[in-house]
Write a protein that holds these residues in place. Structure first.
Motif, mmCIF file in Angstrom:
data_model
loop_
_atom_site.group_PDB
_atom_site.id
_atom_site.type_symbol
_atom_site.label_atom_id
_atom_site.label_comp_id
_atom_site.label_asym_id
_atom_site.label_seq_id
_atom_site.Cartn_x
_atom_site.Cartn_y
_atom_site.Cartn_z
ATOM 1 N N ALA A 1 41.534 47.392 46.658
ATOM 2 C CA ALA A 1 42.202 46.516 47.624
ATOM 3 C C ALA A 1 43.656 46.340 47.197
ATOM 4 N N VAL A 2 44.476 46.037 48.170
ATOM 5 C CA VAL A 2 45.908 45.847 47.911
ATOM 6 C C VAL A 2 46.412 44.665 48.738
ATOM 7 N N ALA A 3 47.588 44.192 48.373
ATOM 8 C CA ALA A 3 48.240 43.139 49.141
ATOM 9 C C ALA A 3 49.735 43.413 49.123
ATOM 10 N N PRO A 4 50.452 42.882 50.104
ATOM 11 C CA PRO A 4 51.901 43.102 50.084
ATOM 12 C C PRO A 4 52.591 42.327 48.961
ATOM 13 N N GLY A 5 51.973 41.233 48.519
ATOM 14 C CA GLY A 5 52.608 40.402 47.499
ATOM 15 C C GLY A 5 51.733 40.224 46.270
ATOM 16 N N PHE A 6 52.259 39.445 45.319
ATOM 17 C CA PHE A 6 51.542 39.193 44.068
ATOM 18 C C PHE A 6 51.018 37.763 44.081
ATOM 19 N N ASN A 7 49.701 37.641 44.204
ATOM 20 C CA ASN A 7 49.049 36.332 44.182
ATOM 21 C C ASN A 7 48.103 36.328 42.977
ATOM 22 N N PRO A 8 48.483 35.629 41.882
ATOM 23 C CA PRO A 8 47.674 35.684 40.655
ATOM 24 C C PRO A 8 46.207 35.304 40.880
ATOM 25 N N ALA A 9 45.946 34.331 41.764
ATOM 26 C CA ALA A 9 44.560 33.905 41.996
ATOM 27 C C ALA A 9 43.734 35.047 42.577
ATOM 28 N N ILE A 10 44.338 35.795 43.468
ATOM 29 C CA ILE A 10 43.631 36.925 44.093
ATOM 30 C C ILE A 10 43.418 38.035 43.061
ATOM 31 N N VAL A 11 44.443 38.318 42.269
ATOM 32 C CA VAL A 11 44.306 39.385 41.263
ATOM 33 C C VAL A 11 43.204 39.012 40.270
ATOM 34 N N LYS A 12 43.213 37.755 39.814
ATOM 35 C CA LYS A 12 42.184 37.325 38.846
ATOM 36 C C LYS A 12 40.788 37.424 39.444
ATOM 37 N N ALA A 13 40.654 37.017 40.697
ATOM 38 C CA ALA A 13 39.335 37.081 41.354
ATOM 39 C C ALA A 13 38.889 38.529 41.503
ATOM 40 N N ALA A 14 39.831 39.418 41.832
ATOM 41 C CA ALA A 14 39.486 40.841 41.987
ATOM 42 C C ALA A 14 39.001 41.405 40.651
ATOM 43 N N ILE A 15 39.689 41.041 39.575
ATOM 44 C CA ILE A 15 39.288 41.520 38.239
ATOM 45 C C ILE A 15 37.879 41.019 37.931
ATOM 46 N N GLU A 16 37.653 39.753 38.226
ATOM 47 C CA GLU A 16 36.345 39.155 37.940
ATOM 48 C C GLU A 16 35.219 39.832 38.711
ATOM 49 N N MET A 17 35.493 40.161 39.985
ATOM 50 C CA MET A 17 34.414 40.777 40.785
ATOM 51 C C MET A 17 34.371 42.295 40.635
ATOM 52 N N GLY A 18 35.283 42.850 39.832
ATOM 53 C CA GLY A 18 35.255 44.297 39.587
ATOM 54 C C GLY A 18 35.725 45.123 40.770
ATOM 55 N N LEU A 19 36.604 44.536 41.586
ATOM 56 C CA LEU A 19 37.189 45.297 42.698
ATOM 57 C C LEU A 19 38.603 45.717 42.293
ATOM 58 N N PRO A 20 38.833 47.020 42.099
ATOM 59 C CA PRO A 20 40.167 47.458 41.701
ATOM 60 C C PRO A 20 41.229 46.927 42.668
ATOM 61 N N PHE A 21 42.333 46.475 42.115
ATOM 62 C CA PHE A 21 43.331 45.794 42.945
ATOM 63 C C PHE A 21 44.739 46.172 42.506
ATOM 64 N N ALA A 22 45.580 46.480 43.489
ATOM 65 C CA ALA A 22 46.992 46.758 43.214
ATOM 66 C C ALA A 22 47.827 45.748 44.003
ATOM 67 N N PRO A 23 48.396 44.750 43.322
ATOM 68 C CA PRO A 23 49.201 43.755 44.035
ATOM 69 C C PRO A 23 50.573 44.310 44.386
ATOM 70 N N GLY A 24 51.233 43.655 45.319
ATOM 71 C CA GLY A 24 52.582 44.069 45.701
ATOM 72 C C GLY A 24 53.636 43.313 44.899
ATOM 73 N N VAL A 25 54.713 44.001 44.579
ATOM 74 C CA VAL A 25 55.815 43.373 43.841
ATOM 75 C C VAL A 25 57.144 43.811 44.460
ATOM 76 N N MET A 26 58.202 43.054 44.130
ATOM 77 C CA MET A 26 59.535 43.456 44.564
ATOM 78 C C MET A 26 60.605 42.979 43.585
#
Ligand code: 3PG
Length: 219
Positions: free
Chosen positions: A92-117
């Motif tokens: 899963a990906v997002a346009p921005g960086f939301n630490p809560a979402i990244v942490k939840a993705a790590i916890e549930m084992g769903l690979p995640f690439a957040p957006g940065v600028m």
């Protein structure tokens, strides 16, 4: 602890070099669309969670087109993240960086690439272990030159980027020529009007063009 994005999956995304970003309005179009992309050599697609049928579309592609690596896109909430995981999304990906979402993705084992600028966003993502980052909106903030300048202090950490926003056939090669780019994302490969018209041949032709660009730059 799970890693934010496993190396073997990152390698598959980089091997394709392109991610077809898709906004889908009719779930039944997702499978023929995925097949059209595959025919053109693209085996990574991002189904954006911006329309009501996106989850159903994602589930259908995961089930019917197992060769396709499917990402949930525009994942902005924990509910969307859970829905992506339940639907079988490969990442899963997002346009921005939301630490809560990244942490939840790590916890549930769903690979995640957040957006940065910005450097701060890159550092926030690095702190959570992310090494594969979306860079959005790439073309309006200076394109590959900006990414290279921003990435310079972090390159030694193995960080790679997926630029999105304003990428087209004409500028894809500029990004892919840089070793810090994992893959290019763009909606130009399967634009909404071609999906609406079920013009799978045109989408395959665009996918072939993107694939040829990636091969030419990287071979
Ligand atoms: C998106 O999420 O819509 C992507 O950034 C795609 O941008 P593009 O439409 O400019 O390719």
């Amino acid at each position: 602890m799970n890693t934010p994005f496993p190396e073997h999956l990152a390698k598959k995304v980089a091997a394709c070099g392109n991610i077809a970003v898709v906004v889908i309005d009719e779930a039944e179009k997702a499978v023929p669309l995925a097949r059209a992309l595959l025919q053109g050599g693209i085996n990574v697609m991002e189904l954006t969670f911006r329309t009501d049928c996106a989850i159903e579309a994602l589930r259908a592609v995961v089930k019917e087109v197992p060769e396709m690596i499917v990402s949930a896109g525009t994942v902005l909430t924990l509910d969307q993240l859970k829905a992506a995981k339940d639907a079988g999304s490969h990442f899963a990906v997002a346009p921005g960086f939301n630490p809560a979402i990244v942490k939840a993705a790590i916890e549930m084992g769903l690979p995640f690439a957040p957006g940065v600028m910005t450097p701060s966003e890159i550092e926030g993502a690095l702190q959570l272990g992310c090494r594969l980052l979306k860079f959005f909106p790439a073309s309006v903030v200076g394109g590959i030159k900006s990414i290279e300048t921003l990435a310079a202090p972090y390159k030694h950490l193995g960080v790679k980027f997926i630029p999105l926003g304003g990428l087209k056939a004409e500028n894809t090669a500029d990004y892919l020529a840089s070793p810090i780019i994992a893959a290019c994302g763009g909606s130009w490969i399967a634009p909404a009007k071609l999906i609406k018209a079920s013009d799978w041949a045109a989408i395959t032709a665009n996918a072939m063009r993107a694939t040829e660009i990636a091969h030419a730059v990287r071979s």
